[in-house]
Design an enzyme around this catalytic site. Structure first.
Site, PDB file in Angstrom:
ATOM      1  N   ASP A  39      -1.014   3.239  -3.924  1.00 39.41           N
ATOM      2  CA  ASP A  39      -1.075   1.908  -4.543  1.00 39.41           C
ATOM      3  C   ASP A  39      -0.081   1.779  -5.688  1.00 39.41           C
ATOM      4  OD1 ASP A  39      -1.976  -0.694  -4.736  1.00 39.41           O
ATOM      5  OD2 ASP A  39      -3.621  -0.201  -6.092  1.00 39.41           O
ATOM      6  N   ASP A  62      -0.245  -6.333  -0.457  1.00 40.03           N
ATOM      7  CA  ASP A  62      -0.526  -4.986  -0.961  1.00 40.03           C
ATOM      8  C   ASP A  62      -2.002  -4.672  -0.845  1.00 40.03           C
ATOM      9  OD1 ASP A  62      -0.466  -2.535  -2.173  1.00 40.03           O
ATOM     10  OD2 ASP A  62      -0.356  -3.334  -4.217  1.00 40.03           O
ATOM     11  N   LYS A  96      -7.312  -0.555  -2.268  1.00 42.04           N
ATOM     12  CA  LYS A  96      -7.842  -1.268  -3.430  1.00 42.04           C
ATOM     13  C   LYS A  96      -9.334  -1.533  -3.240  1.00 42.04           C
ATOM     14  CE  LYS A  96      -3.562  -3.744  -4.526  1.00 42.04           C
ATOM     15  NZ  LYS A  96      -3.346  -3.185  -5.879  1.00 42.04           N
ATOM     16  N   ARG A 132       7.039   0.722  -7.397  1.00 44.65           N
ATOM     17  CA  ARG A 132       8.096   1.531  -8.021  1.00 44.65           C
ATOM     18  C   ARG A 132       8.902   2.290  -6.967  1.00 44.65           C
ATOM     19  NH1 ARG A 132       3.754   4.566 -11.629  1.00 44.65           N
ATOM     20  NH2 ARG A 132       2.919   2.451 -11.396  1.00 44.65           N
ATOM     21  N   GLU A 182       3.061   1.645  -5.243  1.00 40.61           N
ATOM     22  CA  GLU A 182       4.123   1.526  -4.247  1.00 40.61           C
ATOM     23  C   GLU A 182       5.319   0.708  -4.707  1.00 40.61           C
ATOM     24  OE1 GLU A 182       2.881  -2.371  -4.386  1.00 40.61           O
ATOM     25  OE2 GLU A 182       1.610  -0.600  -4.399  1.00 40.61           O
TER      26      GLU A 182
END
Length: 510
Positions: A354, A277, A284, A358, A356
């Site tokens: 970010d 991620d 991030k 869910r 993502e």
């Protein structure tokens, strides 16, 4: 994996590299725990005094080594702290035994055999000690070499403890044997999850994860179905596709089905499987990327739990859904402001790429709901907000049914996985209202972990009992090892899911 055996042999005559005993923290100094009577007798009843002289107190996690007495076939006695002395007529807590066994197993890395003379009065204690040994002996050395590409093991690498004999266990007792086999199955599958979490993302993309699931499913008689990117597009899985659209590694949805001919209940487990991620376009910041290979810990836990259920032959049907994608920024990535049409038909405005996890879970939750299971539990490293609320060792539990949430909390605590029930406040739902879609993937900043739970609830079929485990804190241990928990991937939630399946099979959840 460490081999586990039961033994009625006396500690002095057992050939081993070490005898493991327990000591507790008493009001006036360390106290030798039951199971170590023969060792204490060999020290003429002065073992506690000797240990205290060496600085031992009996505190949890403490390890003290001393030479074995004359006449012992093992050269070493390893005393491990069990924590506070239990109240009169009360035995040691299973988790204290599990942690002590884990500390001992880790300390004895490189040893061929150890005899565990810890307190054993019933099968539950055998299971706790055995599980602690298997989990504590874990190491991940697959990528350690002395030089690039030469295939040799690191010079200082030591093999995990090869064999653990549990003294006080009866090899011919069916209940004792069952406890040992259960501990081995659950521990080995939890370690499988740890391996997956620790694998670097250049070797574990969605396709590789799916292939590993297929191999394990074939080995254990589990039916498996893998939807690739083309099948996901045909089926309308807009959440999973949207998250994976920025990566060269295409997403997958894996369905693992374990069935029992005697089952009357069906559980569905759904795992977030973001193999890496980056945050996507909502990248991030520096310092937050290094451990993001662990963002598939939920899928790893679900995978391991389904295989464990199959190995244990539980009389309950268990379906695992692994929502696998890599969240990367590129010219084809989903943008903040894009609207995705989910598998359920509902549209989602993506305000932050970010958020993502869910999105992939939403598609998998709706797919799981179509089979109308008796309950769905999703597991995900979902929000930093949950870490702020509960710290690094406790996961949060949200649910649409208070009794089910309580049952999951009790199951988690029973198996030694710290958890805490969290609410789903209705007033937070309004923050996800969108002017262009049915719902946005972000809401109020405060209470962000609860907002995520409310989002997921929107994609659970009507009338289905559901719970959400946010394991963002305990899924990956960035600190030093403790108890039976290593540095790196922990495999948290595996034991909770297995225990839930066992309780459901036994009819103890209604």
């Amino acid at each position: 994996m460490t081999a586990l055996t039961l033994s009625t042999a006396a500690a002095p005559g057992l050939r081993a590299d070490a005898i493991v005993i327990g000591i507790a923290k008493g009001t006036k100094g360390p106290i030798v725990a039951p199971g170590a009577e023969a060792v204490d007798e060999a020290y003429e009843g002065r073992l506690a005094a000797v240990l205290e002289t060496l600085g031992a107190s009996g505190a949890e996690g403490e390890v003290t080594k001393l030479p074995a007495p004359a006449g012992f076939k093992a050269p070493l006695v390893l005393a491990v702290g069990l924590g506070a002395e239990p109240e009169k007529d009360a035995g040691f807590d299973a988790e204290a035994l599990r942690r002590a066994a884990g500390v001992a197993a880790r300390t004895l890395t490189g040893s061929k055999k150890a005899a565990f003379a810890l307190p054993v009065t019933d099968a539950d204690e055998i299971g706790a000690i055995a599980e602690g040994v298997v989990l504590g002996a874990y190491s991940f050395d697959a990528y350690k070499q002395t030089g690039p590409g030469n295939g040799a093991k690191a010079k200082n690498a030591k093999a995990p403890l090869a064999e653990a004999a549990l003294l006080g266990g009866k090899p011919r007792d069916a209940v004792h044997k069952a406890a040992l086999l259960r501990a081995a199955a659950v521990g080995e599958e939890l370690n499988r999850a740890r391996d997956l979490i620790n694998m670097p993302p250049n070797d574990l993309d969605p396709q590789a994860f799916a292939a590993l699931a297929q191999t394990a499913a074939k080995e254990h008689g589990i039916k498996v179905q893998v939807l690739d990117d083309k099948a996901l597009a045909k089926g309308g899985y807009g959440g999973i596709l949207g998250v994976g659209s920025g990566s060269a590694s295409t997403p997958r949805l894996v369905k693992l089905s374990y069935t029992s001919a005697k089952a009357t209940k069906h559980l569905a487990f759904v795992g977030k499987g973001i193999t890496y991620d980056s945050g996507g376009i909502s990248l991030k910041p520096a310092g937050h990327n290094e451990t993001m290979k662990c963002d598939m810990s939920g899928a790893a836990a679900v995978f391991a739990a389904v295989v464990a259920a199959a190995r244990l032959g539980l009389e309950v049907n268990v379906t695992g859904w692994l929502a696998l994608a890599e969240n990367m920024p590129s010219g084809s990535a989903t943008r903040p402001g894009d609207v995705l049409r989910m598998y359920s038909g509902k549209t989602v405005e993506v305000l932050n790429t970010d958020a993502e996890g869910r999105l992939v879970l939403a598609d998998a939750l709706w797919a799981a709901s179509e089979e109308k299971p008796d309950a769905i539990v999703d597991v995900a490293t979902l929000t930093g907000a949950m870490m702020l609320a509960l710290g690094s060792r406790t996961f949060g539990i949200m649910a649409n049914d208070d009794a089910f949430r309580s049952a999951l909390h009790e199951a988690a605590e029973e198996v030694g996985e710290p958890a805490w029930p969290m609410p789903l406040p209705e007033h937070l739902r309004k923050g996800m209202d969108s002017t262009v879609a049915d719902i946005a993937n972000m809401g109020e900043r405060m209470g962000g972990g609860l907002v995520a739970g409310l989002f997921l609830r929107e994609f659970v079929g009507e009338g289905i009992t559901w719970a959400h485990l946010d394991i963002a804190g305990p899924a990956f241990n960035e600190g030093g090892p403790f108890g039976y928990t290593p540095k790196g991937g922990t495999g948290t939630a595996v034991r909770t899911l297995v225990r839930l399946a066992e309780l459901t099979a036994a009819g103890d959840l209604g």
